[in-house]
Scaffold this motif. Structure first.
Motif, short mmCIF file in Angstrom:
data_model
loop_
_atom_site.label_atom_id
_atom_site.label_comp_id
_atom_site.label_asym_id
_atom_site.label_seq_id
_atom_site.Cartn_x
_atom_site.Cartn_y
_atom_site.Cartn_z
N PHE A 194 47.34 -100.56 67.27
CA PHE A 194 46.42 -99.37 67.19
C PHE A 194 46.20 -99.08 65.64
N VAL A 195 46.96 -99.30 64.54
CA VAL A 195 46.84 -98.87 63.53
C VAL A 195 45.82 -99.89 62.89
N ASN A 196 44.70 -99.08 62.35
CA ASN A 196 43.63 -100.05 61.59
C ASN A 196 44.10 -99.88 60.10
N THR A 197 44.32 -100.91 59.41
CA THR A 197 44.68 -101.05 58.16
C THR A 197 43.73 -100.64 57.06
N ALA A 260 35.05 -95.19 59.33
CA ALA A 260 35.30 -95.85 60.53
C ALA A 260 35.44 -97.52 60.63
N GLY A 261 36.00 -97.98 61.49
CA GLY A 261 36.29 -99.50 61.41
C GLY A 261 36.20 -99.98 62.63
N VAL A 283 40.18 -112.62 73.57
CA VAL A 283 39.49 -111.84 72.76
C VAL A 283 39.91 -110.40 72.76
N PHE A 284 39.90 -109.79 71.57
CA PHE A 284 40.63 -108.33 71.37
C PHE A 284 39.54 -107.74 70.27
N ALA A 285 39.05 -106.59 70.52
CA ALA A 285 38.24 -105.80 69.68
C ALA A 285 38.60 -104.36 69.85
N ASP A 286 38.38 -103.77 68.71
CA ASP A 286 38.12 -102.11 68.96
C ASP A 286 37.50 -101.49 67.86
N ALA A 287 37.27 -100.20 68.05
CA ALA A 287 36.37 -99.46 67.15
C ALA A 287 37.21 -98.56 66.95
N GLN A 288 37.21 -97.92 65.60
CA GLN A 288 38.18 -96.45 65.42
C GLN A 288 37.32 -95.83 64.31
N THR A 289 37.74 -94.33 64.53
CA THR A 289 37.09 -93.40 63.48
C THR A 289 37.87 -92.38 63.24
N GLY A 305 39.34 -91.00 66.81
CA GLY A 305 38.84 -91.85 68.02
C GLY A 305 38.99 -93.26 68.05
N ASN A 306 39.26 -93.77 69.41
CA ASN A 306 39.61 -95.17 69.47
C ASN A 306 39.21 -95.57 70.71
#
Length: 821
Positions: A194-197, A260-261, A283-289, A305-306
């Motif tokens: 979950f954590v976007n570095t 955002a990432g 295949v794994f993808a996510d968008a986070q802000t 948000g994620n």
């Protein structure tokens, strides 16, 4: 005298990775009307200086591990004086409001190291997390080198701490609790953490004895803080395994800021090198802000948000696993038909409102919602041969199975669907009684709505005979009497659950810093309460309540040696989440109690200097006495509970970590951990728990070439003794205490910084970048055959069960390009 550092690893000469001995302070400066002030003169006592831009933003680098006084001055405004003491690589946001009529002189030293030492928290530099990659990059890649933390699957972000399991760890982002999918059974399927570095500002980790402000879990807390940006920037990272891009910005008036990432991950490079051959599409993808809007200097609103999508499609073809001894080599040869299709979609959103009533009182409201839709579908037929391997060098069939001891097949089927919706509403507050005393409190409501369909079966055929489960009630007297019972699958689980869980949680805690003679003393006392009700279709409603007192005490004696002693503990509960309520047959048991643990931690921190460079030795001894334990089995990363609280357990151990500048300007550490944890199920005697990791050695080492400081290296080493390898389905765990082989892994990374923010460049193309680096990485450098679970196969002659290891990833090479604009 010139310094020469080198490491020889299997004939490979490598030197590499460093951090400058600096910290960064950044922020925005506003006036009483909440308007940015430009051209403010900012000067540090060590000589560094800068000014604010037209939006009131600034960024200043200062020496680390020193007390630095910074003065903010501007014509028409009263100056602000503040002291800071930050650790190497730390980034701190400081946003003063400059007044016209009141002199502002602060003499409080902002020293995060002191707070972390008192709380028993390990702080990890965000830059280190972004720099040091692994087969599964992120915060967890660093955690595995810490004592007391066990990660024995490089494709998983799940970790166990001091004898606990994966479900016993708390994760927060900016005080917001985050969740992970339910159904994932294998690290191959798991995807991204979950954590976007790229969004991280601070990382704090506690392995036990944590405060009452953290929730009701038995093992650990990972507390992440996402940053509020102070300007525009873009960061990107590309490799053979995927890529990420993150952008941050601030409005002209400084009221709005956002970061955002987006991340994409494809593990085909790794999974195609596993023993099981076939077509795999992971295949794994996510968008986070993370967004912030400052309505005024008193009221701020944040949004986290994620959106995440994990897809794992697999069509296996064949597998050969060689095991046994040199004298008696054995091999398992498997041919497959069928395929697996898994998908996990998660959506998470949270609003956090901060109201700063005054300098002493802060009120917060947090509302969040988490929705996960998961499916796990597979039909796989495996036909196997188990037998002796030809070891005659020169034969055409060298390595093939030439004499079969076991022949059979296995059909596995699953149609699992889960839809879970979780909402939280929480009020938090903190009040500073004086400069040395603080009170914190919270009241939180949670509603969990889970809809789960579980359909799994396994049919085993051995030498033409269908294998029934051991607990099958109808005797088989063949060939003397014909068997007239039904054909039964070896394992058959069918359940349809609709469950609601309502929770009320609250805590209050008091923290104080004082003096005892000439010694500094810190203490914290608090209590949590947790009340929950389980209900649902065809479920008898059940309500329970637990109360959890906790305390911490630390003393820093007035000694010549810089030492701190700490004791922490209390009564910790873990009220059951949905997966803990579901027994091995898939049926929900609403009467499952909260697991309980009495936890005591004794710690010492000794700070000293060697070679005129700072070092710290952290030592902790701990004991956990557990009751109302919910026994479980561990299959890769899937946990299956018995849901009956019929066990008691204990865990004790010793953790040590030495970190410092083994190479000037870099941070490295070496860690050691000893753990013993056992459980007594239904008063049958103590046996090792699935997470009984006896010995742990970890190291994170960084270096660089003396005459080429931008050519850098990191080495990530982990050695764990083997954990219990589990048991076949329906088997008694008391009869299967065999351990997996020891886990040994070394990951190496080498990078060359083409652009560094500490240096100016004349080349036009380099001026476009703030940072630019290229590098290569070797995962599992020594190609160790580590295993995560066993496959159990029956010998047709001796009727015994063979434990055949399921090996993890082999050696893999990766290329990487990182840039910041």
């Amino acid at each position: 005298m010139k310094r020469l550092h080198f490491i020889v690893l299997l004939g490979l000469l490598i030197s590499a990775f460093s951090f400058s001995q600096t910290a960064i302070i950044r922020g925005v400066i506003l006036d009483e009307s909440n308007q940015p002030i430009k051209d403010i003169n900012i000067k540090a006592s060590t000589g560094e200086g800068t000014t604010t831009n037209e939006n009131g933003f600034y960024e200043l680098k200062i020496p680390s591990d020193l007390e630095v006084t910074i003065e903010f001055s501007h014509v028409g405004h009263k100056r602000v004086v503040q002291k800071f003491q930050l650790k190497n690589g730390q980034e701190l946001e400081y946003n003063p409001v400059m007044l016209v009529e009141v002199e502002q002189i602060a003499e409080v030293v902002i020293n995060t190291n002191t707070r972390q030492s008192v709380d028993g928290v390990t702080s990890i530099s965000p830059r280190m997390i972004r720099t040091i990659k692994g087969a599964q990059p992120g915060v967890e890649n660093i955690l595995k080198t810490l004592p007391g933390v066990n990660i024995s699957n490089e494709l998983s972000t799940q970790y166990s701490v001091r004898g606990g399991n994966f479900d016993e760890n708390l994760v927060y982002v900016n005080e917001i609790e985050v969740y992970r999918p339910f159904l994932i059974r294998s690290g191959n399927q798991e995807g991204l953490s979950f954590v976007n570095t790229d969004l991280v500002q601070n990382v704090d980790f506690s392995a036990g004895g944590f405060q009452a402000k953290y929730g009701d879990k038995l093992s650990s807390v990972l507390d992440i803080t996402y940053r509020n940006p102070v300007g525009f920037g873009i960061r990107t990272d590309l490799s053979l395994l995927g890529g990420s891009i993150a952008a941050e910005t601030v409005s002209k008036n400084g009221k709005f800021s956002g970061i955002a990432g987006v991340r994409y991950r494809d593990n085909s490079l790794i999974l195609n090198n596993l023993e099981t051959e076939g077509n795999v599409e992971p295949v794994f993808a996510d968008a986070q802000t993370y967004l912030t809007y400052r309505f005024s200097d008193k009221f701020h609103l944040n949004f986290l948000g994620n959106i995440s999508l994990n897809k794992y499609n697999f069509q296996p073809e064949n597998r050969q696993t060689n095991f046994g001894t040199l004298q008696e080599p054995v091999a398992l040869l498997v041919f497959y038909e069928g395929n697996e299709e898994d998908q996990y979609q998660t959506y998470f959103g949270a609003l956090k409102a901060n109201y700063f009533v005054n300098e002493d009182l802060t009120l917060k409201f947090i509302g969040s919602a988490y929705h996960t839709v998961e499916q796990e579908y597979f039909d796989i037929l495996a036909q196997y041969r188990l037998g002796e391997v030809n070891t005659n060098i020169g034969d055409d069939d060298l390595g093939d199975v030439e004499f079969s001891e076991g022949i059979g097949s296995q059909l596995t089927h699953a149609r699992n669907d889960l839809d879970a919706f979780i909402i939280n509403a929480e009020h938090r507050g903190d009040y500073k009684i004086d400069e040395e005393s603080t009170v914190e409190w919270s009241l939180k409501y949670t509603h969990e709505d889970i809809r789960d369909r579980l359909v799994e079966y396994e049919i085993i055929d051995s030498a033409g005979f269908s294998i029934r489960p051991p607990n099958f009630s109808i005797p088989n007297l063949q060939p003397y009497d014909p068997f007239e019972g039904p054909l039964t699958a070896f394992e058959n689980i069918r359940a349809l659950n609709r469950v609601q869980i309502d929770r009320m949680q609250a805590f209050a805690q008091y923290s104080k810093r004082t003096e005892w003679g000439n010694s500094d003393v810190f203490y914290n006392v608090g209590v949590r309460a947790h009340h929950w009700t389980v209900s649902g279709e065809n479920i008898e409603s059940n309500t329970q309540t637990v109360v959890s007192p906790r305390a911490q005490f630390a003393i820093k004696p007035d000694w010549e040696k810089d030492m701190l002693f700490r004791v922490a503990g209390g009564l910790y509960y873990q009220p059951p989440f949905y997966r803990e309520l579901r027994d091995s047959s898939g049926v929900v048991q609403p009467n499952v109690k909260a697991q309980k643990s009495f936890h005591i931690v004794l710690g010492n921190e000794y700070s000293f200097e060697i070679w005129d460079r700072p070092f710290k030795l952290v030592t902790e001894a701990y004991y956990k006495g557990l009751s109302d334990v919910n026994p479980y089995t561990l299959e890769n990363v899937r946990i299956r509970y018995r849901a009956n609280n019929n066990a008691k357990a204990y865990a004790y151990g010793l953790d040590m970590r030495l970190n410092g500048e083994f190479v000037p300007g870099t941070e490295s550490w070496f860690s050691f951990g000893y753990l013993k944890t056992e459980e007594n199920i239904h008063n049958r005697g103590y046996i090792a728990r699935p997470t009984d990791q006896r010995l742990k050695f970890g190291a994170l080492f960084q270096d660089y070439v003396p005459n080429m400081p931008h050519l850098k290296m990191y080495l990530n080493l982990v050695y764990n003794t083997g954990v219990p390898g589990g048991s076949p389905s329906y088997a008694d765990p008391y009869d299967f205490q065999i351990r997996l082989r020891d886990y040994r892994r070394a990951d190496l990374g080498v990078s060359l910084e083409l652009v560094n923010p500490t240096k100016t460049y004349n080349a036009r193309w380099k001026k476009k970048f703030r940072e630019l680096s290229i590098g290569f990485e070797i995962y599992n450098m020594f190609n160790n055959q580590n295993s995560i679970t066993n496959t159990w196969v029956r010998d047709v002659y001796t009727k015994r069960q063979f434990a055949i290891p399921n090996f993890l990833t082999p050696r893999v090479f990766n290329l990487r390009l990182s840039a910041k604009f």
